[in-house]
Motif scaffolding. Structure first.
Motif, PDB file in Angstrom:
ATOM      1  N   PHE A   1       0.823  -1.200   0.000  1.00 41.16           N
ATOM      2  CA  PHE A   1       0.000   0.000   0.000  1.00 41.16           C
ATOM      3  C   PHE A   1       0.862   1.257   0.000  1.00 41.16           C
ATOM      4  N   LEU A   2       1.893   1.278   0.841  1.00 41.44           N
ATOM      5  CA  LEU A   2       2.739   2.463   0.949  1.00 41.44           C
ATOM      6  C   LEU A   2       3.615   2.680  -0.277  1.00 41.44           C
ATOM      7  N   THR A   3       3.802   1.640  -1.080  1.00 36.16           N
ATOM      8  CA  THR A   3       4.559   1.803  -2.321  1.00 36.16           C
ATOM      9  C   THR A   3       3.794   2.702  -3.285  1.00 36.16           C
ATOM     10  N   ASN A   4       2.495   2.447  -3.430  1.00 32.29           N
ATOM     11  CA  ASN A   4       1.656   3.242  -4.327  1.00 32.29           C
ATOM     12  C   ASN A   4       0.199   3.067  -3.908  1.00 32.29           C
ATOM     13  N   PRO A   5      -0.308   3.942  -3.027  1.00 29.39           N
ATOM     14  CA  PRO A   5      -1.677   3.783  -2.521  1.00 29.39           C
ATOM     15  C   PRO A   5      -2.750   3.748  -3.609  1.00 29.39           C
ATOM     16  N   LYS A   6      -2.600   4.561  -4.636  1.00 28.54           N
ATOM     17  CA  LYS A   6      -3.624   4.602  -5.690  1.00 28.54           C
ATOM     18  C   LYS A   6      -3.651   3.318  -6.505  1.00 28.54           C
ATOM     19  N   LYS A   7      -2.518   2.648  -6.636  1.00 29.19           N
ATOM     20  CA  LYS A   7      -2.483   1.382  -7.368  1.00 29.19           C
ATOM     21  C   LYS A   7      -3.009   0.245  -6.483  1.00 29.19           C
ATOM     22  N   ALA A   8      -2.670   0.291  -5.192  1.00 31.60           N
ATOM     23  CA  ALA A   8      -3.095  -0.762  -4.272  1.00 31.60           C
ATOM     24  C   ALA A   8      -4.598  -0.711  -4.009  1.00 31.60           C
ATOM     25  N   THR A   9      -5.151   0.486  -3.951  1.00 30.77           N
ATOM     26  CA  THR A   9      -6.586   0.652  -3.693  1.00 30.77           C
ATOM     27  C   THR A   9      -7.143   1.695  -4.665  1.00 30.77           C
ATOM     28  N   PRO A  10      -7.494   1.273  -5.871  1.00 32.60           N
ATOM     29  CA  PRO A  10      -8.021   2.217  -6.866  1.00 32.60           C
ATOM     30  C   PRO A  10      -9.240   2.966  -6.328  1.00 32.60           C
ATOM     31  N   GLY A  11      -9.304   4.234  -6.645  1.00 27.58           N
ATOM     32  CA  GLY A  11     -10.431   5.045  -6.207  1.00 27.58           C
ATOM     33  C   GLY A  11     -10.208   5.717  -4.870  1.00 27.58           C
ATOM     34  N   THR A  12      -9.068   5.476  -4.234  1.00 32.69           N
ATOM     35  CA  THR A  12      -8.811   6.112  -2.945  1.00 32.69           C
ATOM     36  C   THR A  12      -8.676   7.616  -3.116  1.00 32.69           C
ATOM     37  N   SER A  13      -9.100   8.352  -2.108  1.00 34.53           N
ATOM     38  CA  SER A  13      -8.946   9.806  -2.165  1.00 34.53           C
ATOM     39  C   SER A  13      -7.605  10.222  -1.565  1.00 34.53           C
ATOM     40  N   MET A  14      -6.830   9.255  -1.127  1.00 34.36           N
ATOM     41  CA  MET A  14      -5.514   9.546  -0.563  1.00 34.36           C
ATOM     42  C   MET A  14      -4.615  10.049  -1.690  1.00 34.36           C
ATOM     43  N   SER A  15      -4.134  11.279  -1.555  1.00 36.15           N
ATOM     44  CA  SER A  15      -3.362  11.896  -2.627  1.00 36.15           C
ATOM     45  C   SER A  15      -1.872  11.622  -2.510  1.00 36.15           C
ATOM     46  N   PHE A  16      -1.460  10.870  -1.514  1.00 32.93           N
ATOM     47  CA  PHE A  16      -0.043  10.570  -1.307  1.00 32.93           C
ATOM     48  C   PHE A  16       0.467   9.668  -2.428  1.00 32.93           C
TER      49      PHE A  16
END
Length: 174
Positions: free
Chosen positions: A138-153
């Motif tokens: 998840f910490l490698t790429n949050p948007k790839k691990a959980t598509p649709g996340t609003s986490m902008s990191f």
């Protein structure tokens, strides 16, 4: 010699020619750009994939220590510094949420297992619990691990930073 009208025509013709020259130069630079960019970087117009990059990346990945070895040797103090990138949206106090959920006790906690109501994306895709391997992915790429996340990191690119951060977070509840 010259009257006012003649000199105005000469100056106007000179300015017009200069303007045409500058516009032609600008147009040619756009049409025939060969690189440059910011800071003098050169960019290729196209890239031919030879497949060598994948082989080198795989070799480099095999040379370093595994994530489990990095986690075993993790530095909690360095993890606290890495957490500085997270603290704008996450708190480490138990039950205290901010833009994101509290990270107190996050290691080995069920995914979505807090009273935080602002979860987004498909967290279930990450797994069932936030164990070290799931957090690492998840910490490698949050948007790839959980598509649709609003986490902008964007994520932590260095595996050692991720290991240090996970060790720090694991020590919060103990």
């Amino acid at each position: 010699m010259f009257d006012t009208m003649t000199s105005t025509k000469i100056i106007g013709a000179f300015c017009g020619a200069l303007l045409v020259f500058l516009l032609a130069k600008w147009g040619a630079e756009i049409l025939y750009a060969t690189g440059g960019g910011h800071g003098g970087e050169q960019h290729a117009a196209y890239v031919i994939d030879t497949g060598e990059g994948d082989a080198h990346a795989a070799e480099e990945a095999e040379e370093g220590p595994s994530f489990d070895e990095l986690l075993a040797a993790a530095d909690v103090a360095k993890g606290a510094k890495v957490f500085g990138k997270c603290k704008a949206c996450h708190k480490i106090e138990d039950g205290v949420h901010s833009t994101g959920p509290s990270l107190f006790g996050v290691v080995n906690r069920a995914i979505g297992g807090t009273d935080f109501g602002g979860y987004s994306g498909k967290l279930a895709q990450a797994g069932e619990t936030w164990d070290a391997a799931t957090l690492n992915a998840f910490l490698t790429n949050p948007k790839k691990a959980t598509p649709g996340t609003s986490m902008s990191f964007a994520g932590l690119k260095k595996e050692k930073d991720r290991a240090n951060l996970i060790a720090y977070l694991d020590g919060l509840d103990g």
